[in-house]
Design a protein around this motif. Structure first.
Motif, PDB file in Angstrom:
ATOM      1  N   VAL A  96      -5.598  -5.687  -4.897  1.00  0.00           N
ATOM      2  CA  VAL A  96      -6.994  -5.748  -4.458  1.00  0.00           C
ATOM      3  C   VAL A  96      -7.620  -4.359  -4.566  1.00  0.00           C
ATOM      4  N   PHE A  97      -8.918  -4.335  -4.811  1.00  0.00           N
ATOM      5  CA  PHE A  97      -9.714  -3.093  -4.895  1.00  0.00           C
ATOM      6  C   PHE A  97      -9.303  -2.195  -6.064  1.00  0.00           C
ATOM      7  N   LEU A  98      -8.541  -2.719  -7.016  1.00  0.00           N
ATOM      8  CA  LEU A  98      -7.984  -1.871  -8.061  1.00  0.00           C
ATOM      9  C   LEU A  98      -9.064  -1.152  -8.863  1.00  0.00           C
ATOM     10  N   ASP A  99     -10.172  -1.841  -9.132  1.00  0.00           N
ATOM     11  CA  ASP A  99     -11.231  -1.241  -9.953  1.00  0.00           C
ATOM     12  C   ASP A  99     -12.028  -0.169  -9.219  1.00  0.00           C
ATOM     13  N   GLU A 100     -11.757   0.040  -7.913  1.00  0.00           N
ATOM     14  CA  GLU A 100     -12.468   1.057  -7.150  1.00  0.00           C
ATOM     15  C   GLU A 100     -11.835   2.446  -7.275  1.00  0.00           C
ATOM     16  N   PHE A 101     -10.595   2.499  -7.786  1.00  0.00           N
ATOM     17  CA  PHE A 101      -9.861   3.765  -7.826  1.00  0.00           C
ATOM     18  C   PHE A 101      -9.898   4.362  -9.236  1.00  0.00           C
ATOM     19  N   GLU A 102     -10.156   5.659  -9.295  1.00  0.00           N
ATOM     20  CA  GLU A 102     -10.235   6.331 -10.596  1.00  0.00           C
ATOM     21  C   GLU A 102      -8.853   6.686 -11.138  1.00  0.00           C
ATOM     22  N   ASP A 103      -8.063   7.388 -10.358  1.00  0.00           N
ATOM     23  CA  ASP A 103      -6.732   7.831 -10.785  1.00  0.00           C
ATOM     24  C   ASP A 103      -5.699   7.008 -10.019  1.00  0.00           C
ATOM     25  N   VAL A 104      -5.260   5.887 -10.608  1.00  0.00           N
ATOM     26  CA  VAL A 104      -4.386   4.957  -9.895  1.00  0.00           C
ATOM     27  C   VAL A 104      -3.175   4.598 -10.755  1.00  0.00           C
ATOM     28  N   HIS A 105      -2.017   4.577 -10.099  1.00  0.00           N
ATOM     29  CA  HIS A 105      -0.750   4.226 -10.735  1.00  0.00           C
ATOM     30  C   HIS A 105      -0.203   3.002 -10.004  1.00  0.00           C
ATOM     31  N   VAL A 106       0.110   1.944 -10.743  1.00  0.00           N
ATOM     32  CA  VAL A 106       0.402   0.652 -10.125  1.00  0.00           C
ATOM     33  C   VAL A 106       1.810   0.178 -10.462  1.00  0.00           C
ATOM     34  N   SER A 107       2.454  -0.418  -9.454  1.00  0.00           N
ATOM     35  CA  SER A 107       3.746  -1.079  -9.674  1.00  0.00           C
ATOM     36  C   SER A 107       3.699  -2.486  -9.098  1.00  0.00           C
ATOM     37  N   THR A 108       4.424  -3.393  -9.735  1.00  0.00           N
ATOM     38  CA  THR A 108       4.613  -4.744  -9.195  1.00  0.00           C
ATOM     39  C   THR A 108       6.107  -5.048  -9.227  1.00  0.00           C
ATOM     40  N   ASP A 109       6.570  -5.705  -8.180  1.00  0.00           N
ATOM     41  CA  ASP A 109       7.995  -6.029  -8.100  1.00  0.00           C
ATOM     42  C   ASP A 109       8.456  -6.887  -9.275  1.00  0.00           C
ATOM     43  N   ASP A 110       7.574  -7.812  -9.720  1.00  0.00           N
ATOM     44  CA  ASP A 110       7.959  -8.737 -10.790  1.00  0.00           C
ATOM     45  C   ASP A 110       7.552  -8.268 -12.180  1.00  0.00           C
ATOM     46  N   GLY A 111       6.920  -7.095 -12.269  1.00  0.00           N
ATOM     47  CA  GLY A 111       6.522  -6.562 -13.572  1.00  0.00           C
ATOM     48  C   GLY A 111       5.300  -7.222 -14.173  1.00  0.00           C
ATOM     49  N   SER A 112       4.535  -7.971 -13.375  1.00  0.00           N
ATOM     50  CA  SER A 112       3.371  -8.675 -13.916  1.00  0.00           C
ATOM     51  C   SER A 112       2.188  -7.742 -14.176  1.00  0.00           C
ATOM     52  N   TYR A 113       2.240  -6.507 -13.637  1.00  0.00           N
ATOM     53  CA  TYR A 113       1.195  -5.516 -13.909  1.00  0.00           C
ATOM     54  C   TYR A 113       1.799  -4.141 -13.678  1.00  0.00           C
ATOM     55  N   GLY A 114       1.565  -3.242 -14.624  1.00  0.00           N
ATOM     56  CA  GLY A 114       2.032  -1.860 -14.463  1.00  0.00           C
ATOM     57  C   GLY A 114       3.537  -1.729 -14.487  1.00  0.00           C
ATOM     58  N   PHE A 115       4.045  -0.777 -13.745  1.00  0.00           N
ATOM     59  CA  PHE A 115       5.474  -0.472 -13.679  1.00  0.00           C
ATOM     60  C   PHE A 115       6.219  -1.598 -12.962  1.00  0.00           C
ATOM     61  N   LYS A 116       7.375  -1.983 -13.489  1.00  0.00           N
ATOM     62  CA  LYS A 116       8.182  -3.018 -12.836  1.00  0.00           C
ATOM     63  C   LYS A 116       9.105  -2.366 -11.811  1.00  0.00           C
ATOM     64  N   GLY A 117       8.857  -2.651 -10.542  1.00  0.00           N
ATOM     65  CA  GLY A 117       9.623  -2.064  -9.457  1.00  0.00           C
ATOM     66  C   GLY A 117       8.707  -1.817  -8.284  1.00  0.00           C
ATOM     67  N   ASN A 118       9.230  -1.150  -7.262  1.00  0.00           N
ATOM     68  CA  ASN A 118       8.379  -0.867  -6.095  1.00  0.00           C
ATOM     69  C   ASN A 118       7.710   0.496  -6.226  1.00  0.00           C
ATOM     70  N   VAL A 119       6.824   0.791  -5.299  1.00  0.00           N
ATOM     71  CA  VAL A 119       6.015   1.996  -5.420  1.00  0.00           C
ATOM     72  C   VAL A 119       6.852   3.269  -5.239  1.00  0.00           C
ATOM     73  N   ILE A 120       7.957   3.184  -4.500  1.00  0.00           N
ATOM     74  CA  ILE A 120       8.836   4.349  -4.349  1.00  0.00           C
ATOM     75  C   ILE A 120       9.525   4.651  -5.679  1.00  0.00           C
ATOM     76  N   GLN A 121       9.993   3.601  -6.346  1.00  0.00           N
ATOM     77  CA  GLN A 121      10.605   3.770  -7.672  1.00  0.00           C
ATOM     78  C   GLN A 121       9.594   4.324  -8.667  1.00  0.00           C
ATOM     79  N   LEU A 122       8.325   3.921  -8.527  1.00  0.00           N
ATOM     80  CA  LEU A 122       7.275   4.432  -9.408  1.00  0.00           C
ATOM     81  C   LEU A 122       7.061   5.927  -9.192  1.00  0.00           C
ATOM     82  N   LEU A 123       7.030   6.360  -7.942  1.00  0.00           N
ATOM     83  CA  LEU A 123       6.893   7.790  -7.637  1.00  0.00           C
ATOM     84  C   LEU A 123       8.027   8.594  -8.265  1.00  0.00           C
ATOM     85  N   ILE A 124       9.245   8.065  -8.147  1.00  0.00           N
ATOM     86  CA  ILE A 124      10.413   8.753  -8.696  1.00  0.00           C
ATOM     87  C   ILE A 124      10.370   8.725 -10.219  1.00  0.00           C
TER      88      ILE A 124
END
Length: 234
Positions: free
Chosen positions: A129-157
């Protein structure tokens, strides 16, 4: 308590909706309200803007709120609690419905000319939600349906984020995500500049009932819900 009319309901998906009130509440990002729906229990909800709450259906009351059509009257107590602080160079880390208070914070910081980077993780694409409101955004999804596949901690790493570049790190999400993030920030020795929005069951919202007391004796409704990382033991 005072009454407010729900002016508009934005339905993000089957289980998540934003309720926009007819007027702004005098508040700061990170604060919450105690919201009362006729024939249901009173519940705490973080503000997602000065005039809205964003709700995920997890019980009877939240399901009723998600199914609002607009025009309903709700009872409000608050806003309560300690808000987030300001920083010029900010990192936001959100998990699931934890994006709600961080969305309010994002716009509040941007209005004050801060640089803000957002890391945002959810289970699947439909919960974003609200994804289009953020300019510099990095996204993860557990199932890989959008962005990085994994959780947000794994994305940071995975993106090898340099936490030293940020003046403040703002965090909100489910307990398991906050615990993992807490451990990561502790390992990186940056807990002192992290601010965690913590969720606990609340009955009174004003520090009297003791239902939201943490293990260290701090009350989420009064000393929180926003705590510095070095104030917590997660």
């Amino acid at each position: 308590m005072f009454s407010l009319r729900v002016k508009r309901v934005v339905r993000h998906c089957d289980s998540i909706a934003t309720l926009e009130f007819e007027k702004n509440l005098r508040s700061y990002p990170g604060q919450f309200v105690m919201l009362n729906v006729l024939d249901y229990e009173e519940i705490p909800l973080s503000l997602s803007s000065p005039n809205s709450v964003t709700v995920k259906a997890v019980g009877e009351t939240t399901r009723a709120l998600v199914n609002f059509k607009g025009g309903e009257i709700v009872g409000i107590r608050g806003p309560f609690g300690k808000p987030f602080s300001y920083s010029k160079r900010a990192l936001i880390v959100a998990g699931g419905i934890g994006i709600a208070p961080l969305r309010y914070l994002y716009h509040w910081l941007k209005e004050r000319n801060a640089e803000v980077t957002v890391f945002y993780g959810v289970r699947s694409k439909e919960e974003l939600v609200f994804l289009d409101e953020f300019e510099d955004v990095h996204v993860s999804t557990d199932d890989g349906s959008y962005g990085f596949k994994g959780n947000v901690i794994q994305l940071l790493i995975n993106e090898n984020v340099n936490f030293d570049e940020f003046e403040r790190i703002y965090c909100c999400g489910p307990p398991i995500m906050l615990k993992s993030l807490y451990e990561l920030l502790k390992e990186k020795k940056v807990l002192k500049k992290a601010e965690f929005s913590v969720e606990r069951y609340m009955r009174c919202g004003i520090g009297l009932c003791g239902s939201c007391v943490l293990e260290n004796g701090l009350r989420v409704c009064r000393e929180g819900p926003v705590f510095r990382g070095d104030e917590l033991t997660l």
